[in-house]
Design a protein around this motif. Sequence first.
Motif, PDB file in Angstrom:
ATOM      1  N   PRO A 162      61.573 -70.462   5.451  1.00  0.00           N
ATOM      2  CA  PRO A 162      61.984 -71.219   6.642  1.00  0.00           C
ATOM      3  C   PRO A 162      62.008 -72.726   6.355  1.00  0.00           C
ATOM      4  O   PRO A 162      61.239 -73.204   5.516  1.00  0.00           O
ATOM      5  N   LYS A 168      65.404 -68.356   1.285  1.00  0.00           N
ATOM      6  CA  LYS A 168      64.744 -67.464   2.257  1.00  0.00           C
ATOM      7  C   LYS A 168      63.621 -68.144   3.041  1.00  0.00           C
ATOM      8  O   LYS A 168      63.311 -67.767   4.154  1.00  0.00           O
ATOM      9  N   GLU A 224      62.710 -74.693  -2.930  1.00  0.00           N
ATOM     10  CA  GLU A 224      62.124 -73.377  -2.648  1.00  0.00           C
ATOM     11  C   GLU A 224      61.346 -72.844  -3.848  1.00  0.00           C
ATOM     12  O   GLU A 224      60.242 -72.328  -3.715  1.00  0.00           O
ATOM     13  N   ASN A 236      71.084 -73.573   4.792  1.00  0.00           N
ATOM     14  CA  ASN A 236      69.990 -72.590   4.941  1.00  0.00           C
ATOM     15  C   ASN A 236      70.219 -71.288   4.194  1.00  0.00           C
ATOM     16  O   ASN A 236      69.283 -70.660   3.736  1.00  0.00           O
ATOM     17  N   ALA A 285      56.805 -72.830   3.555  1.00  0.00           N
ATOM     18  CA  ALA A 285      58.030 -73.321   4.207  1.00  0.00           C
ATOM     19  C   ALA A 285      58.478 -74.603   3.522  1.00  0.00           C
ATOM     20  O   ALA A 285      57.700 -75.248   2.811  1.00  0.00           O
TER      21      ALA A 285
END
Length: 395
Positions: A309, A307, A271, A303, A281
């Motif tokens: 997707p 944050k 991320e 998950n 994403a």
Amino acid sequence: MVQYDTILIRYGELSTKGKNKKDFIRRLSKNISHVLEDKPNLEYINTYDRIYIRLHGEDPYSCIERIQKVFGISSFSITQKVPNTIEAMEETCLAIAKENEKGTFKVVAHRSDKTFEMKSDQINRAIATVILKNTEHKVDVHNPDFKIHVEVRQEYTYITSKIIPGAGGYPVGINGKAMLLLSGGIDSPVAAYYVMKRGVEVEAIHFSSPPYTSTSAQEKVLELARLVSQYQGKMKVHVVPFTDLQLAIYKNCNESYAITIMRRMMVRIAERVAKRNRCLALATGESLGQVASQTLESMGVINEVIKLPILRPVVTFDKLDIIEVSKKIGTYETSILPFEDCCTIFTPKNPVTKPLSHRAEEYESKFDFETLINECIENTKCIVVKPIKEKENYL
Ligand code: ATP
Ligand code: MG
């Protein structure tokens, strides 16, 4: 002889209009020019419903395989353009007919320039008459051995004998960018292909654990990246040195939770690298139920630490279906080369299939993973791979 001089690219029915359509066409044209960048004579002409590539002497046949991999194309043809006169059409159609063995044929005229004085049917008949007179071919409108397509447009008429199916989807890049977790397995390259097909540009992130994983294992991953990059042009691969963090996980966490926590660390790192590179994403090759870390419970616990997707294009696929696609897109033979992955080395005997968030958090609180994550990111190397292999080794 037929003098093919143009490749005609069709993008079929577009749901997008206005500015989006302009972006679509511009991006598609650019993506095609990238896969054909070693052919400097090509000239690209973008119009509202077609792209014309003028060959200017380049060999059209060497372009076919590459164009077939470009997303956003519904079909394309190698054509000869002729002036809008029936005589010119007849002459070229006859030449195409003569290139075919004796057999049955059908002329399929399409008039998008309605000002042309003959109707499609009349064009079909006039051309067929000339072919019948000058060859031994016969007409068969239902099941012909070959068709000759005549597309009458405002500027020119385009004549071709073959419509080649395109890859469909959207041009890569019009729908943003995603960071794909790329392992050396079968699933993640297939996931890359599907994400690209939706028009999303893919950057890859790979976690390697030297010296537990070898240079050959990394080379394999980069080769997989090169193979899927044929569908989008060049691709960035971020290689993360993961060993220290992985060893800390195994030292501090219950073995059954090691994979869950390793995945949580992977997505945390992915991320951050994604945000630095403006990816919107993450994407993975996870498939529901395939292994312990790919249950719905596991996906939930993984998950929740990020944050962004996570796209999982093959989440509902059977393994055999994924294998079939990987063969079709050309990654299978490389994926099955027997090199170790960071996950295969540290595989625990009894990984938890229904992990609990609070237990994962408990184990993570036992060590300073933030510092280790930062070190991973600082030491991440970025390698750019291109569709055409430039040298034997990447490293
Ligand atoms: P396989 O065909 O062996 O299942 P895989 O790529 O699916 O290959 P899994 O162990 O099932 O491997 O991992 C699930 C997903 O996690 C992968 O699809 C990939 O997105 C990600 N992943 C696993 N290991 C790595 C790694 N070393 N680096 C980056 N991503 C990884
Ligand atoms: Mg898998």
